[in-house]
Design a protein around this motif. Structure first.
Motif, PDB file in Angstrom:
ATOM      1  N   MET A 162       4.994   1.445   6.786  1.00 14.95           N
ATOM      2  CA  MET A 162       4.021   2.142   7.745  1.00 14.95           C
ATOM      3  C   MET A 162       2.745   1.269   7.825  1.00 14.95           C
ATOM      4  SD  MET A 162       5.354   5.100   8.458  1.00 14.95           S
ATOM      5  CE  MET A 162       4.045   6.264   8.980  1.00 14.95           C
ATOM      6  N   CYS A 163       2.314   0.772   6.672  1.00 10.01           N
ATOM      7  CA  CYS A 163       0.898   0.131   6.785  1.00 10.01           C
ATOM      8  C   CYS A 163       1.013  -1.376   7.222  1.00 10.01           C
ATOM      9  CB  CYS A 163       0.172  -0.057   5.430  1.00 10.01           C
ATOM     10  SG  CYS A 163       0.667  -0.966   4.182  1.00 10.01           S
ATOM     11  N   GLY A 164       2.069  -2.100   6.929  1.00  8.76           N
ATOM     12  CA  GLY A 164       2.223  -3.391   7.476  1.00  8.76           C
ATOM     13  C   GLY A 164       1.603  -4.585   6.221  1.00  8.76           C
ATOM     14  N   GLY A 165       0.840  -3.895   5.028  1.00  4.73           N
ATOM     15  CA  GLY A 165       0.259  -4.661   4.202  1.00  4.73           C
ATOM     16  C   GLY A 165       1.295  -5.880   3.769  1.00  4.73           C
ATOM     17  N   CYS A 166       2.494  -5.437   3.602  1.00  5.50           N
ATOM     18  CA  CYS A 166       3.364  -6.435   2.727  1.00  5.50           C
ATOM     19  C   CYS A 166       4.202  -7.267   3.587  1.00  5.50           C
ATOM     20  CB  CYS A 166       4.342  -5.511   1.977  1.00  5.50           C
ATOM     21  SG  CYS A 166       5.519  -4.679   3.132  1.00  5.50           S
ATOM     22  N   ARG A 167       3.658  -7.660   5.059  1.00  8.78           N
ATOM     23  CA  ARG A 167       4.261  -8.347   5.774  1.00  8.78           C
ATOM     24  C   ARG A 167       4.563  -9.755   5.506  1.00  8.78           C
ATOM     25  NH1 ARG A 167      -0.328  -7.650   8.325  1.00  8.78           N
ATOM     26  NH2 ARG A 167      -1.556  -9.615   8.940  1.00  8.78           N
ATOM     27  N   ILE A 171       0.886  -1.242  -0.008  1.00  4.22           N
ATOM     28  CA  ILE A 171       0.002   0.013   0.093  1.00  4.22           C
ATOM     29  C   ILE A 171       0.908   1.101  -0.217  1.00  4.22           C
ATOM     30  CG2 ILE A 171      -1.905   1.352   1.036  1.00  4.22           C
ATOM     31  CD1 ILE A 171      -2.458  -1.753   2.225  1.00  4.22           C
ATOM     32  N   ASP A 172       1.539   1.438   1.032  1.00  2.00           N
ATOM     33  CA  ASP A 172       2.300   2.809   1.099  1.00  2.00           C
ATOM     34  C   ASP A 172       3.933   2.578   0.764  1.00  2.00           C
ATOM     35  OD1 ASP A 172       2.920   1.044   3.398  1.00  2.00           O
ATOM     36  OD2 ASP A 172       3.765   2.661   4.402  1.00  2.00           O
ATOM     37  N   GLY A 173       4.197   1.392   0.810  1.00  2.00           N
ATOM     38  CA  GLY A 173       5.748   1.123   0.294  1.00  2.00           C
ATOM     39  C   GLY A 173       6.861   1.821   1.305  1.00  2.00           C
ATOM     40  N   ALA A 197       8.484  -6.308   3.070  1.00  2.00           N
ATOM     41  CA  ALA A 197       8.963  -6.552   1.720  1.00  2.00           C
ATOM     42  C   ALA A 197       9.194  -5.275   1.380  1.00  2.00           C
ATOM     43  CB  ALA A 197       7.930  -7.261   0.905  1.00  2.00           C
ATOM     44  N   CYS A 198       8.671  -4.099   1.619  1.00  3.56           N
ATOM     45  CA  CYS A 198       8.764  -2.869   0.888  1.00  3.56           C
ATOM     46  C   CYS A 198      10.032  -2.165   1.519  1.00  3.56           C
ATOM     47  CB  CYS A 198       7.475  -1.877   0.998  1.00  3.56           C
ATOM     48  SG  CYS A 198       7.290  -1.377   2.832  1.00  3.56           S
ATOM     49  N   VAL A 199      10.384  -2.190   2.526  1.00  2.77           N
ATOM     50  CA  VAL A 199      11.541  -1.714   3.360  1.00  2.77           C
ATOM     51  C   VAL A 199      12.780  -2.682   3.555  1.00  2.77           C
ATOM     52  CG1 VAL A 199      10.442   0.401   4.136  1.00  2.77           C
ATOM     53  CG2 VAL A 199      10.533  -1.713   5.659  1.00  2.77           C
TER      54      VAL A 199
HETATM   55 FE1  FES Z   1       3.050  -0.777   3.868  1.00  2.00          FE
HETATM   56 FE2  FES Z   1       5.153  -2.240   3.179  1.00  2.00          FE
HETATM   57  S1  FES Z   1       3.636  -1.656   1.790  1.00  2.00           S
HETATM   58  S2  FES Z   1       4.604  -1.813   5.262  1.00  2.00           S
END
Ligand code: FES
Length: 272
Positions: free
Chosen positions: A220-225, A215-217, A235-237
């Motif tokens: 912050m959002c945790g979507g890519c955990r 989502i945010d990349g 995964a994004c960071v």
């Molecule tokens: Fe939101 Fe990675 S896309 S934490």
């Protein structure tokens, strides 16, 4: 606004676009990605950076139509603008001179593999590349990968080009005759899981590039955990590349399916 200056259909449902994004083009490294939105109401679409040209300020992206947003992206024509393109995001691939390396790409994952093939070749490695797809039409970037590979092996499910079979068969052939220092695999989740198992059998470390929902990349959002070596990572960071043997594949594959009903519904509404 980010102008699309060139667009091409590479294969059925696979498209390439060149977007004007000079700041990204001057900074991006192999393995990094962008998140774009078509318009201000658009879903955020993460796409690996295939190539950049700092002189022209162009960023090359390749995508496959897999749902509503990518179907909409396929309607963006030359001269149109995207609302935003954020990047470069994620950690770059660790490009070094390892010796002999093997790179395995499947389907549209070949687009994400290509900059790593190029980077590793330019760093002085002996590069063996294995590319696989359902058929000849879907096997993209073969000539570009060939230009940066010491050996290129093509695999298709139907045998329409190269050998008939799976990329893991080609990996076994390579392991039988070469001493591989490190490997990379990018493609469908199930392919990366089996490539990991094949590399593990030969005690060769293999990196995979994970593409969960983002989502945010920015962490912050945790979507890519994802779970890596029993720890939660984003995964994004922290990625997108991780050691394949440390990935909790069952959880990753199940999370990739989590929003499938909503994705199908969004696509149905869009197609109406
Ligand atoms: Fe939101 Fe990675 S896309 S934490």
């Amino acid at each position: 606004m980010f102008k699309v200056v060139k667009r091409k259909e590479l294969a059925p449902i696979e498209f390439e676009i060149f977007v004007e994004a000079p700041r990204i083009a001057s900074k991006a490294k192999p393995g990094q990605f962008v998140i774009l939105r078509i318009d201000e109401f658009g879903e955020r679409i993460p796409l690996t950076i295939v190539d950049t040209d700092p002189e022209t300020g162009l960023v090359r992206l390749i995508f496959q139509v897999i749902g509503k947003s990518t179907a909409q992206l396929a309607t963006v024509m030359e001269g149109d603008c995207l609302a935003d393109v954020v990047g470069p995001l994620g950690k770059p691939t660790e490009i070094e001179n390892y010796g002999t390396v093997m790179l395995v790409g499947g389907g549209v994952g070949i687009a994400a593999l290509f900059p790593i093939v190029k980077g590793l070749k330019e760093a002085g490695n002996r590069v063996i590349t294995v590319l696989g797809a359902k058929n000849k039409e879907l096997l993209i970037l073969t000539e570009e990968c060939r230009a940066y590979s010491d050996e290129l092996i093509l695999m298709t499910d139907d045998g329409s080009v190269g050998q008939k079979g799976l990329v893991t068969q080609a990996m076994e052939e390579v392991f039988a005759k070469e001493s591989i220092h490190t490997a990379w695999a990018i493609g469908p989740s199930i392919m990366m899981k089996f490539c990991t198992m094949t590399a593990q059998k030969h005690q060769v470390p293999i990196y995979v590039s994970l593409n969960p929902i983002m989502i945010d990349g920015t962490g912050m959002c945790g979507g890519c955990r994802v779970t890596i070596a029993d720890n939660i990572k984003f995964a994004c960071v922290d990625g997108p590349e991780f050691l394949g043997e440390e990935v909790d594949w069952d959880e990753f594959i199940s999370r990739m399916q989590q929003y499938r009903p909503e994705e199908l519904r969004a696509n149905e509404i869009y197609e109406k």
